[in-house]
Scaffold this motif. Structure first.
Motif, PDB file in Angstrom:
ATOM      1  N   LEU A  65       0.835  -1.209   0.000  1.00  0.00           N
ATOM      2  CA  LEU A  65       0.000   0.000   0.000  1.00  0.00           C
ATOM      3  C   LEU A  65       0.867   1.256   0.000  1.00  0.00           C
ATOM      4  CD1 LEU A  65      -2.980   1.028   0.320  1.00  0.00           C
ATOM      5  CD2 LEU A  65      -2.524   1.141   2.766  1.00  0.00           C
ATOM      6  N   ARG A  66       1.906   1.228   0.816  1.00  0.00           N
ATOM      7  CA  ARG A  66       2.792   2.378   0.890  1.00  0.00           C
ATOM      8  C   ARG A  66       3.529   2.594  -0.426  1.00  0.00           C
ATOM      9  NH1 ARG A  66       4.447   3.779   6.497  1.00  0.00           N
ATOM     10  NH2 ARG A  66       2.732   3.025   7.751  1.00  0.00           N
ATOM     11  N   GLN A  67       3.967   1.490  -1.032  1.00  0.00           N
ATOM     12  CA  GLN A  67       4.666   1.614  -2.314  1.00  0.00           C
ATOM     13  C   GLN A  67       3.727   2.142  -3.393  1.00  0.00           C
ATOM     14  OE1 GLN A  67       7.744   1.463  -3.299  1.00  0.00           O
ATOM     15  NE2 GLN A  67       8.518   1.026  -1.260  1.00  0.00           N
ATOM     16  N   ALA A  94       1.181   4.064  -2.888  1.00  0.00           N
ATOM     17  CA  ALA A  94       0.951   5.492  -2.598  1.00  0.00           C
ATOM     18  C   ALA A  94       2.120   6.328  -3.094  1.00  0.00           C
ATOM     19  CB  ALA A  94       0.747   5.682  -1.103  1.00  0.00           C
ATOM     20  N   ILE A  95       3.321   5.838  -2.862  1.00  0.00           N
ATOM     21  CA  ILE A  95       4.505   6.564  -3.333  1.00  0.00           C
ATOM     22  C   ILE A  95       4.512   6.622  -4.857  1.00  0.00           C
ATOM     23  CG2 ILE A  95       7.030   6.474  -3.492  1.00  0.00           C
ATOM     24  CD1 ILE A  95       7.025   5.287  -0.647  1.00  0.00           C
ATOM     25  N   GLY A  96       4.164   5.495  -5.482  1.00  0.00           N
ATOM     26  CA  GLY A  96       4.131   5.441  -6.947  1.00  0.00           C
ATOM     27  C   GLY A  96       3.141   6.430  -7.524  1.00  0.00           C
ATOM     28  N   ALA A  97       1.962   6.485  -6.915  1.00  0.00           N
ATOM     29  CA  ALA A  97       0.933   7.417  -7.391  1.00  0.00           C
ATOM     30  C   ALA A  97       1.410   8.857  -7.243  1.00  0.00           C
ATOM     31  CB  ALA A  97      -0.361   7.210  -6.610  1.00  0.00           C
ATOM     32  N   GLN A  98       2.074   9.107  -6.130  1.00  0.00           N
ATOM     33  CA  GLN A  98       2.587  10.449  -5.866  1.00  0.00           C
ATOM     34  C   GLN A  98       3.678  10.836  -6.860  1.00  0.00           C
ATOM     35  OE1 GLN A  98       1.045  11.527  -2.826  1.00  0.00           O
ATOM     36  NE2 GLN A  98       1.409  13.470  -3.833  1.00  0.00           N
ATOM     37  N   LEU A  99       4.494   9.856  -7.152  1.00  0.00           N
ATOM     38  CA  LEU A  99       5.600  10.067  -8.096  1.00  0.00           C
ATOM     39  C   LEU A  99       5.056  10.443  -9.475  1.00  0.00           C
ATOM     40  CD1 LEU A  99       8.672   9.683  -7.723  1.00  0.00           C
ATOM     41  CD2 LEU A  99       8.409   7.415  -8.715  1.00  0.00           C
ATOM     42  N   ARG A 100       4.057   9.689  -9.915  1.00  0.00           N
ATOM     43  CA  ARG A 100       3.464   9.971 -11.228  1.00  0.00           C
ATOM     44  C   ARG A 100       2.790  11.339 -11.231  1.00  0.00           C
ATOM     45  NH1 ARG A 100       2.639   4.500 -10.715  1.00  0.00           N
ATOM     46  NH2 ARG A 100       0.598   4.723  -9.762  1.00  0.00           N
ATOM     47  N   GLN A 101       2.149  11.672 -10.112  1.00  0.00           N
ATOM     48  CA  GLN A 101       1.479  12.974 -10.059  1.00  0.00           C
ATOM     49  C   GLN A 101       2.492  14.116 -10.113  1.00  0.00           C
ATOM     50  OE1 GLN A 101      -0.782  14.001  -6.582  1.00  0.00           O
ATOM     51  NE2 GLN A 101      -1.575  15.838  -7.567  1.00  0.00           N
ATOM     52  N   MET A 102       3.609  13.903  -9.404  1.00  0.00           N
ATOM     53  CA  MET A 102       4.655  14.920  -9.394  1.00  0.00           C
ATOM     54  C   MET A 102       5.181  15.168 -10.809  1.00  0.00           C
ATOM     55  SD  MET A 102       8.304  14.744  -7.489  1.00  0.00           S
ATOM     56  CE  MET A 102       8.999  13.862  -8.863  1.00  0.00           C
ATOM     57  N   LEU A 112       3.336  16.201  -2.063  1.00  0.00           N
ATOM     58  CA  LEU A 112       4.254  16.309  -3.203  1.00  0.00           C
ATOM     59  C   LEU A 112       5.577  16.924  -2.775  1.00  0.00           C
ATOM     60  CD1 LEU A 112       2.048  17.401  -6.228  1.00  0.00           C
ATOM     61  CD2 LEU A 112       3.102  15.201  -5.802  1.00  0.00           C
ATOM     62  N   LEU A 152       7.614  14.317  -1.099  1.00  0.00           N
ATOM     63  CA  LEU A 152       8.214  13.378  -2.041  1.00  0.00           C
ATOM     64  C   LEU A 152       9.420  14.000  -2.744  1.00  0.00           C
ATOM     65  CD1 LEU A 152       7.976  10.577  -3.323  1.00  0.00           C
ATOM     66  CD2 LEU A 152       6.571  11.587  -5.100  1.00  0.00           C
ATOM     67  N   GLY A 199       9.040   4.595 -13.019  1.00  0.00           N
ATOM     68  CA  GLY A 199       7.863   4.807 -12.174  1.00  0.00           C
ATOM     69  C   GLY A 199       6.989   5.969 -12.588  1.00  0.00           C
ATOM     70  N   ALA A 200       7.550   6.937 -13.302  1.00  0.00           N
ATOM     71  CA  ALA A 200       6.751   8.101 -13.675  1.00  0.00           C
ATOM     72  C   ALA A 200       6.803   8.383 -15.174  1.00  0.00           C
ATOM     73  CB  ALA A 200       7.233   9.335 -12.910  1.00  0.00           C
ATOM     74  N   MET A 227       5.232  10.191   5.423  1.00  0.00           N
ATOM     75  CA  MET A 227       4.546   9.021   4.881  1.00  0.00           C
ATOM     76  C   MET A 227       3.044   9.132   5.100  1.00  0.00           C
ATOM     77  SD  MET A 227       5.489   6.324   3.223  1.00  0.00           S
ATOM     78  CE  MET A 227       4.053   5.892   2.245  1.00  0.00           C
ATOM     79  N   ILE A 251       1.628  11.284   2.426  1.00  0.00           N
ATOM     80  CA  ILE A 251       1.589  10.574   1.138  1.00  0.00           C
ATOM     81  C   ILE A 251       0.403   9.615   1.106  1.00  0.00           C
ATOM     82  CG2 ILE A 251       2.831   8.917  -0.320  1.00  0.00           C
ATOM     83  CD1 ILE A 251       4.600  11.179  -0.339  1.00  0.00           C
ATOM     84  N   LEU A 252       0.237   8.865   2.174  1.00  0.00           N
ATOM     85  CA  LEU A 252      -0.858   7.886   2.216  1.00  0.00           C
ATOM     86  C   LEU A 252      -2.211   8.589   2.168  1.00  0.00           C
ATOM     87  CD1 LEU A 252       0.558   5.397   4.853  1.00  0.00           C
ATOM     88  CD2 LEU A 252      -0.004   4.847   2.492  1.00  0.00           C
ATOM     89  N   ALA A 284      -2.798   9.854  -1.316  1.00  0.00           N
ATOM     90  CA  ALA A 284      -3.122   8.744  -2.229  1.00  0.00           C
ATOM     91  C   ALA A 284      -4.558   8.297  -2.031  1.00  0.00           C
ATOM     92  CB  ALA A 284      -2.159   7.583  -1.991  1.00  0.00           C
TER      93      ALA A 284
END
Lengths: 110, 198
Positions: A70-72, A74-82, B111, B114, B133-134, B184, B187-188, B191
């Motif tokens: 779940l954490r990964q 969330a980080i992935g989604a954030q990364l793509r959004q950034m 953001l 991150l 990843g992006a 974290m 971020i959660l 998300a």
């Protein structure tokens, strides 16, 4: 084999010390046999067997895996959004100007 | 977006130019993640764009132009970095501070967190994670861009993911003089809001 007790565990003698949960199975492995209270009274399998206490006790490991996933995610989604945030910014006119000048051969004069 | 069309001598150049213009937003985003600074990123992206234009004859139309231009941009970044490696090292902390200072204040906290955490990753891990990843690149494409083996990219991405999570969970960097211990959590929560909005 004569068992001794340590912290509620029944320990059978062997040639070496193996860790609980190491998941050894099959024959030919020499090591201490660890059993939980729940396993008392059962006959240990021949050839050596390490019983995974976590498997019998609680399903904590799958939860931890889910949490990490779940954490990964969330980080992935954030990364793509950034990344997308910058992609969606209006392109500064400088970029197009430079290309126009390069296109017309004026770039070197600047 | 492209504005008035510039006359070109050859249709191939025109086609190349249009494709290059379409990639500008992606190039800017990749450059931003490499430099951590919007102004430096745009300079880098413009340099890369010029190099791509100058080398257009060597590009085979119809092949992966995005990967090709990303590779040029990456090479340009490391080339400049090598030239000024000492200056870069000295300015590392200042660059990280700038990363926060120039951010849009309206940008979600998550953001910012991150970006800060990314800034703490080794450059090769950061670029691998961003590309895969992006940036939407396959491991094979990322390996081509980074000029390394596919397995190396996979390893870098994996290590970057783990390191990023640790950094965010520990919040072991300073944000406005305070520990970012809730990174974290931000971020959660963000998300969750994103998934709820879909």
């Amino acid at each position: 084999m004569r068992a001794r007790r340590l912290n509620g565990l029944r320990i059978l003698p062997g040639d070496g010390n193996l860790e609980v949960g190491q998941g050894v199975s099959g024959s030919g492995i020499k090591g201490d046999l660890l059993t939980t209270h729940a396993e008392r009274g059962r006959t240990p399998l021949e050839g050596g067997l390490i019983l995974n206490m976590a498997r019998k006790a609680t399903p904590k490991r799958p939860l931890a895996v889910d949490d990490a996933r779940l954490r990964q995610q969330a980080i992935g989604a954030q990364l793509r959004q950034m990344f997308e945030e910058v992609v969606n910014e209006p392109v500064p006119t400088d970029f197009l100007d430079i290309l126009r000048r390069a296109d017309s051969g004026d770039a070197d004069q600047d | 977006m492209a504005g008035p069309a510039t006359p070109t001598n050859e249709p191939r150049d025109e086609e190349f130019r249009k494709a290059l213009i379409a990639l500008i937003p992606q190039l800017r985003a990749f450059a931003r993640t490499l430099t951590g600074d919007p102004t430096a990123a745009d300079d880098l992206a413009q340099d890369a764009m010029m190099k791509a234009w100058d080398a257009r004859e060597s590009f085979e139309l119809g092949t992966n132009m995005k990967a090709w231009t990303f590779m040029i941009l990456r090479n340009q970044f490391y080339s400049e970095k090598r030239r000024s490696w000492r200056q870069t090292q000295l300015d590392q902390e200042a660059a990280e501070r700038t990363l926060v200072a120039v951010d849009d204040p309206a940008s979600p906290v998550a953001l910012d967190e991150l970006r800060m955490a990314l800034g703490r990753l080794p450059a090769e891990q950061r670029e691998a994670l961003i590309l895969v990843g992006a940036g939407g690149f396959a491991y094979e494409e990322a390996a081509e861009i980074c000029r390394c083996a596919v397995g190396t990219v996979k390893s870098r991405v994996s290590r970057a993911r783990r390191a990023l999570q640790v950094i965010l969970e520990r919040g072991d960097y300073e944000r406005d003089g305070k520990s970012a211990s809730e990174a974290m959590g931000s971020i959660l929560a963000h998300a969750e809001r994103l998934s709820g909005a879909r």
